[in-house]
Design an enzyme around this catalytic site. Structure first.
Site, PDB file in Angstrom:
ATOM      1  N   HIS A 239      41.214  45.820  51.325  1.00 28.24           N
ATOM      2  CA  HIS A 239      41.038  47.280  51.288  1.00 28.24           C
ATOM      3  C   HIS A 239      40.763  47.815  52.687  1.00 28.24           C
ATOM      4  CE1 HIS A 239      36.567  47.638  51.706  1.00 28.24           C
ATOM      5  NE2 HIS A 239      36.567  46.434  51.157  1.00 28.24           N
ATOM      6  N   ASP A 256      33.446  45.282  56.670  1.00 32.02           N
ATOM      7  CA  ASP A 256      33.846  45.638  55.312  1.00 32.02           C
ATOM      8  C   ASP A 256      34.640  46.943  55.323  1.00 32.02           C
ATOM      9  OD1 ASP A 256      34.078  45.734  52.570  1.00 32.02           O
ATOM     10  OD2 ASP A 256      31.984  46.273  52.218  1.00 32.02           O
ATOM     11  N   GLU A 290      38.869  51.119  47.484  1.00 29.29           N
ATOM     12  CA  GLU A 290      38.259  49.963  46.813  1.00 29.29           C
ATOM     13  C   GLU A 290      36.786  50.188  46.566  1.00 29.29           C
ATOM     14  OE1 GLU A 290      36.020  45.998  47.080  1.00 29.29           O
ATOM     15  OE2 GLU A 290      35.953  47.800  48.345  1.00 29.29           O
ATOM     16  N   GLU A 291      36.113  50.826  47.525  1.00 29.95           N
ATOM     17  CA  GLU A 291      34.659  50.980  47.456  1.00 29.95           C
ATOM     18  C   GLU A 291      34.201  51.911  46.340  1.00 29.95           C
ATOM     19  OE1 GLU A 291      32.815  49.093  48.952  1.00 29.95           O
ATOM     20  OE2 GLU A 291      33.468  48.628  50.991  1.00 29.95           O
ATOM     21  N   ASP A 318      38.785  40.231  52.132  1.00 34.53           N
ATOM     22  CA  ASP A 318      37.794  41.308  52.159  1.00 34.53           C
ATOM     23  C   ASP A 318      36.547  40.769  52.843  1.00 34.53           C
ATOM     24  OD1 ASP A 318      36.043  43.360  51.743  1.00 34.53           O
ATOM     25  OD2 ASP A 318      36.324  43.483  49.575  1.00 34.53           O
ATOM     26  N   HIS A 400      28.025  48.514  54.056  1.00 37.31           N
ATOM     27  CA  HIS A 400      27.670  49.747  53.342  1.00 37.31           C
ATOM     28  C   HIS A 400      26.555  50.504  54.060  1.00 37.31           C
ATOM     29  CE1 HIS A 400      29.127  47.506  49.480  1.00 37.31           C
ATOM     30  NE2 HIS A 400      30.122  47.828  50.296  1.00 37.31           N
TER      31      HIS A 400
END
Length: 781
Positions: A239, A256, A290-291, A318, A400
């Site tokens: 992603h 990420d 994706e998140e 990923d 994140h």
């Protein structure tokens, strides 16, 4: 009257009820309370009445344990609709609930799968993942084979981790790639252009954007059509979006998942470089959103299933650049990964990576529900594998968050992510298989010229499978006759002895064992003029609020600039230098209120090839002072003549490379003119004497004092010497406008700058040179 009051009361009750309706009734796909399946759901229904109507919400499926954990902490953010015996629940979730799931309960992936309606979420509970072999200890491979050693080794040798590092930083520079931001779409469209440039003239390659219903962010797909089995697909993806629980406007997402996309992009570059032409169709995918529930990959996988696309296997990359565990690669062994494919990846690593330059180690781990896009393919019945950067509990703790940056990688220069590029290449080549390079002697493609100077250029092209060597031909544009070079053993050649400021074209031919290809189409390039600067990579700082480059001095360059907002182009300022001569470079930092530790580096492109190489570094120091920093350096004897670049870089608190873009600090570019040194090399002992004996006679040439500390020096010559001329030159070989009369003993040099000078005394049969210094000799010791 009573009837009117009763009607009014009923109306008020209906209005109040409409304002506190449950969360699931806020979606256009509404269901009545009769659809609640059990007492737990009934309680969730009652609790949901406290959720504010203004909050956005959506339907999803997720692990039942995670759903219960989220509900226990944030009961107003989730409604559990139903659960199945496999431990999966259909839920109605607020955006806040989704972020809290990221932040407090799970640390990888969304942990849920987005569904467009309540019906879709409930139907998903009825689907069963195809049963997998739970043991992954056996390495017997039934449906895969390893027989592409030559092609794989060729590919592995070309992997360049610095390319991966650059791609990670480029994606990070968008600031956020959260799916609702325009910068997310920009990142995808820019990556499309980059992938297209890598494919160049390949007619069997296409790159396209895939639009979605559940997000405005598109996905990206590159397809290499198979030559023998085009209906069979091998897919690798990751992603490209990012998220941050601290606010999605600041979501760099370096690990990420800029790292996974960068690893895939380098695999594409290498496959194009070796002209890999697969038997099966290969697709590379950069998934959107994706998140927020695997939205992009879910729609793509469903579409492929609906069209009955024969996907042989799918690998997901990923997060690839955080080395957090003892092994390099960890294969996820959850219910949603295919054991046969996992075993095959193990066998690949045993075969290609057990030792040597490309060595890597591996282990296994388990990921949570919906932790990445491989789940979308598994849900449709396709075989998937998910190689990961670390054991699940040891992976990057900064994801994140705004701290998921390239600078926070534990290993420099994306060396960890390069291991995943190598595994990706092994997987693609051994599953898609290479077309027979002997029977198909392909014409080279992707011709390019780089490191161009006034008289040379580095030419390269795609490597062709089965090639024994190559023939290269080149010519000045407009000429009829080609110059041909034969038996070139690699897919690159450094072409020399070219004319400055000239336009050339070149073509390449593949020579195979039994045949030769046609010559390729022409690629053009132009050599530099003597006074033309090469093109250099970009480098800058993004924040100069606290510090900046204040001053740079070198010969004619004396520039007090102040802040340039991270980058200053001063290539119009030129310092003249000569080979085999020493010079002094002075720099100074500027600070707003207090000084900080700054790392200084400077490079001069002595070979004029457009690259600041490590050997061309003339300054490397650190300082927390605002005082001048001065260093001496010597121009190499072999330095190329002409105009070239000098880069000054100052970065806060850590070192930098010549092409780095960083947060705090600044970069400035200047021009250097490298001129021919017209003076013959002299021994150190000879240089340190100002009295030179010409022959056995008593003819003495004397200049004194030396160094000259005022505006006059004395020159003594034999009066009967047969001298034809006397001239004065500076250290750059330029003649000074100063007449010297042979009988004059005291000579005024008040108009000369401090530095090294040479007196040329031309006799009838020889030239004698006297050297003197005006001012303190700080340059030539």
């Amino acid at each position: 009257m009573k009837t009117k009051k009763l009607l009014l009361s009923a109306f008020l009750c209906l209005f109040i009820f409409s304002q506190i309706q449950p969360i699931w009734a806020q979606n256009r796909h509404q269901r009545s309370p009769k659809t609640v399946k059990n007492d737990t759901d009934a309680k969730s229904f009652n609790q949901s009445r406290t959720i504010q109507k203004s909050e956005e919400s959506f339907f999803a499926t997720m692990d039942s344990k995670d759903a219960q954990a989220l509900k226990s902490k944030w009961p107003n953010e989730i409604l559990i609709l139903s659960s199945n015996e496999d431990g999966i629940s259909a839920v109605h979730l607020t955006e806040k609930g989704a972020h809290e799931l990221h932040r407090k309960i799970l640390v990888h992936g969304p942990g849920y799968v987005y569904h467009s309606s309540q019906e879709s979420a409930l139907q998903a509970l009825q689907r069963k993942i195809p049963s997998q072999n739970k043991s992954v200890t056996s390495k017997e491979v039934a449906t895969f084979s390893i027989d592409q050693d030559a092609v794989v080794q060729q590919a592995l040798d070309l992997v360049d981790n610095t390319n991966i590092a650059t791609t990670i930083q480029n994606l990070e520079d968008y600031g956020t790639r959260y799916h609702t931001y325009s910068s997310a779409t920009d990142a995808v469209t820019d990556m499309k252009a980059h992938w297209e440039s890598l494919a160049a003239s390949r007619s069997d390659v296409s790159v396209q954007l895939v639009n979605h219903n559940s997000t405005n962010m598109p996905s990206l797909v590159m397809t290499i059509t198979g030559s023998a089995f085009p209906e069979e697909y091998v897919i690798i993806g990751g992603h490209i979006d990012s998220t941050s629980g601290s606010g999605n406007s600041n979501s760099p997402g370096a690990d990420d998942n800029a790292s996974g996309i960068a690893s895939i992009t380098e695999a594409i570059r290498v496959l194009m470089a070796i002209d890999f032409q697969p038997e099966r169709t290969v697709e590379f995918m950069a998934y959107a959103a994706e998140e927020v529930g695997l939205r992009g990959s879910e729609e793509i996988a469903i579409d492929y299933k609906d069209r009955n696309v024969n996907v042989k296997s799918v690998v997901q990359l990923d997060m690839t650049n955080y080395a957090g565990s003892s092994e390099d690669v960890y294969l996820m062994t959850d219910t949603y990964t295919d054991n046969t494919l996992n075993n095959f990846l193990m066998q690949l690593m045993d075969h290609y990576n057990a030792s040597g330059t490309h060595q890597l180690t591996y282990g296994t781990s388990i990921c949570n529900y919906g932790c990445s896009d491989h789940y979308s393919w598994a849900q449709q019945g396709y075989a998937v594998s998910f190689p990961f950067e670390a054991s699940f509990g040891d992976h990057n703790p900064n994801i994140h968050t705004p701290n998921d940056t390239y600078e926070n990688s534990p290993l420099p220069n994306a060396t960890h992510a390069a291991k995943f590029t190598k595994l990706a290449l092994e997987y693609i080549i051994e599953t898609a298989k290479s077309a027979d390079g002997t029977d198909n002697c392909y014409t080279p493609s992707s011709l390019s010229a780089s490191n161009i100077t006034t008289t040379s250029a580095e030419l390269s092209w795609s490597m062709v499978n089965g090639a024994e060597n190559y023939s290269l031909r080149y010519r000045l544009q407009g000429e009829d006759q080609w110059n041909t070079l034969s038996e070139i053993q690699s897919a690159n050649y450094n072409l020399e002895n070219l004319s400055p400021e000239s336009d050339y074209e070149f073509q390449v031919q593949t020579i195979c064992a039994s045949q030769s290809s046609a010559f390729s189409s022409s690629q053009s390039f132009s050599t530099l003029s003597e006074n033309q600067l090469p093109v250099y990579c970009q480098s800058s700082g993004s924040n100069t609020y606290y510090e900046w480059i204040e001053m740079v001095e070198l010969n004619e360059i004396s520039n007090t600039s102040g802040s340039d907002n991270g980058y200053g182009d001063y290539s119009n300022q030129v310092a003249n230098v000569s080979p085999n001569t020493q010079y002094q470079l002075t720099v100074k930092a500027g600070f707003r209120s207090q000084s900080y530790l700054e790392y200084w580096k400077a490079w001069i492109d002595f070979n004029r090839n457009g690259t600041y190489e490590a050997s061309e570094e003339v300054l490397n120091t650190s300082s927390s002072s605002s005082a001048n920093i001065s260093i001496n350096f010597t121009v190499p004897t072999e330095a190329s003549l002409g105009r070239t670049g000098m880069r000054i870089s100052m970065r806060y608190n850590t070192g930098q490379a010549s092409c780095d873009n960083f947060n705090f600090g600044e970069v400035e570019d200047y021009a250097i003119q490298i001129n021919e040194n017209t003076f013959a090399a002299r021994s150190n002992s000879e240089k340190n004497h100002s009295s030179i004996t010409i022959d056995s006679k008593v003819e003495n040439l004397i200049v004194y004092p030396n160094p000259v500390h005022d505006n006059f020096f004395h020159l003594n010559l034999e009066k009967d010497s047969k001298i034809q001329s006397i001239k004065l030159f500076n250290n750059l070989g330029h003649e000074e406008n100063l007449k010297i009369i042979r009988n004059e003993e005291k000579i005024d040099i008040g108009n000369l700058k401090n530095g090294i000078y040479f007196i040329h005394i031309q006799f009838e049969e020889r030239l004698e040179i006297l050297r003197f210094v005006k001012g303190t000799n700080t340059i030539d010791k």
